[in-house]
Design an enzyme around this catalytic site. Sequence first.
Site, PDB file in Angstrom:
ATOM      1  N   ASP A  83       5.299  -3.668   9.295  1.00 10.46           N
ATOM      2  CA  ASP A  83       4.768  -5.023   9.170  1.00 10.46           C
ATOM      3  C   ASP A  83       4.981  -5.539   7.750  1.00 10.46           C
ATOM      4  O   ASP A  83       4.667  -4.858   6.774  1.00 10.46           O
ATOM      5  CB  ASP A  83       3.271  -5.011   9.502  1.00 10.46           C
ATOM      6  CG  ASP A  83       2.761  -6.346  10.005  1.00 10.46           C
ATOM      7  OD1 ASP A  83       3.592  -7.231  10.300  1.00 10.46           O
ATOM      8  OD2 ASP A  83       1.533  -6.504  10.110  1.00 10.46           O
ATOM      9  N   HIS A 180      -4.212 -13.635   6.548  1.00 12.26           N
ATOM     10  CA  HIS A 180      -4.709 -12.265   6.505  1.00 12.26           C
ATOM     11  C   HIS A 180      -6.139 -12.269   5.976  1.00 12.26           C
ATOM     12  O   HIS A 180      -6.465 -13.000   5.052  1.00 12.26           O
ATOM     13  CB  HIS A 180      -3.855 -11.419   5.551  1.00 12.26           C
ATOM     14  CG  HIS A 180      -2.556 -10.991   6.138  1.00 12.26           C
ATOM     15  ND1 HIS A 180      -1.425 -10.834   5.386  1.00 12.26           N
ATOM     16  CD2 HIS A 180      -2.203 -10.671   7.405  1.00 12.26           C
ATOM     17  CE1 HIS A 180      -0.429 -10.439   6.151  1.00 12.26           C
ATOM     18  NE2 HIS A 180      -0.881 -10.338   7.385  1.00 12.26           N
ATOM     19  N   HIS A 208       0.236 -13.843  13.473  1.00  7.95           N
ATOM     20  CA  HIS A 208      -0.430 -12.951  12.530  1.00  7.95           C
ATOM     21  C   HIS A 208      -1.848 -13.454  12.257  1.00  7.95           C
ATOM     22  O   HIS A 208      -2.183 -14.606  12.514  1.00  7.95           O
ATOM     23  CB  HIS A 208       0.355 -12.906  11.215  1.00  7.95           C
ATOM     24  CG  HIS A 208       1.632 -12.149  11.299  1.00  7.95           C
ATOM     25  ND1 HIS A 208       1.814 -10.913  10.707  1.00  7.95           N
ATOM     26  CD2 HIS A 208       2.815 -12.445  11.897  1.00  7.95           C
ATOM     27  CE1 HIS A 208       3.040 -10.483  10.945  1.00  7.95           C
ATOM     28  NE2 HIS A 208       3.666 -11.403  11.666  1.00  7.95           N
ATOM     29  N   GLY A 209      -2.673 -12.564  11.697  1.00 10.29           N
ATOM     30  CA  GLY A 209      -3.996 -12.975  11.235  1.00 10.29           C
ATOM     31  C   GLY A 209      -4.947 -13.375  12.346  1.00 10.29           C
ATOM     32  O   GLY A 209      -5.672 -14.364  12.222  1.00 10.29           O
ATOM     33  N   ASN A 230      -1.344  -9.963  16.202  1.00  9.55           N
ATOM     34  CA  ASN A 230      -1.605  -8.936  15.200  1.00  9.55           C
ATOM     35  C   ASN A 230      -3.077  -8.871  14.823  1.00  9.55           C
ATOM     36  O   ASN A 230      -3.684  -9.898  14.494  1.00  9.55           O
ATOM     37  CB  ASN A 230      -0.797  -9.237  13.928  1.00  9.55           C
ATOM     38  CG  ASN A 230       0.682  -8.998  14.084  1.00  9.55           C
ATOM     39  OD1 ASN A 230       1.223  -9.037  15.179  1.00  9.55           O
ATOM     40  ND2 ASN A 230       1.355  -8.747  12.970  1.00  9.55           N
ATOM     41  N   THR A 233      -7.448  -6.571  10.003  1.00 13.38           N
ATOM     42  CA  THR A 233      -8.734  -6.601   9.308  1.00 13.38           C
ATOM     43  C   THR A 233      -9.875  -6.156  10.201  1.00 13.38           C
ATOM     44  O   THR A 233     -10.718  -5.327   9.815  1.00 13.38           O
ATOM     45  CB  THR A 233      -9.010  -8.022   8.773  1.00 13.38           C
ATOM     46  OG1 THR A 233      -7.933  -8.416   7.920  1.00 13.38           O
ATOM     47  CG2 THR A 233     -10.313  -8.059   7.986  1.00 13.38           C
TER      48      THR A 233
END
Length: 284
Positions: A83, A180, A208-209, A230, A233
């Site tokens: 990634d 992110h 993403h995020g 994705n 966190t």
Amino acid sequence: MLVTSKKMLLDAASKGYAVPAINTQGGNYDIIWAVCKAAEDLRSPVMLAHYVATGGYSGHDWFVQVCRWCAQKVSVPVAIHLDHGDGFGICMEALKLGFTSLMIDGSAKPIEENAAMANEVLKVAQCFDVPVEAEVGELLRLDNLGAVMENRNIVDPEEVRRFLALCTPDSLAIGIGNAHGYYKGEPDIHLEVLEAVRKFTDIPLVLHGCTGMKEEIIKEAIGLGVAKINFGTEIRYKYVEHLEEGMRALDHQGHSWKLSRFANEKLQEDVRKIILLAGSQGKV
């Protein structure tokens, strides 16, 4: 079973679901096995994702070996994904180590340079049938309080068109206000960008995020062509929370494996929720 991500993403894009890509914290067995076990239980394809920085402790080779071992213990498709690889060198290292999916992230660069970086990686990776993800629109960076440090990732669809005229990756992440880290408040996600991009390309898209996004937003994005979601966190925080709970609740007698098993089993439920959100259950 260990596979590349190409077929799983093409299948997802054509059938209207997404493949979960879970960050695994640099080869953490508890996390990797939780992802594989949840995928096996729900019959879902899955991607084990690896940030370069998280390999600083265990090593990138360790990560690949643990992923390969776990993937061989289940009967669903599992891909090992680099990634946000930030250059040709790390992508080639990952390819040699046995990663079965690569991301080259030139999103901070102008479109022409970004495409040139991606083409350099694609030229080699295609020789080994390993698919490559690229990104247009640098992902937002959040500070520890969830505040935006810089905001330049909401992409003009015409920039995506320009990029795809210069480069043909296997999948593409595009910036639509995602980030992110944990969002502070509700993120401003621009789904209309996905809608516009889908009008001129059927390439599998990547979101993403996803930690902290509303489930409705993620589901809408999947409906607009996102074939990979994705999560990083949320998984790393949940894992630590489960370890802390085990420390308090278990009569572990200093046996670290008991804490690991407890956290692993708890985390499987978190991964199952992501699989159900992706709509990838029962697809294999």
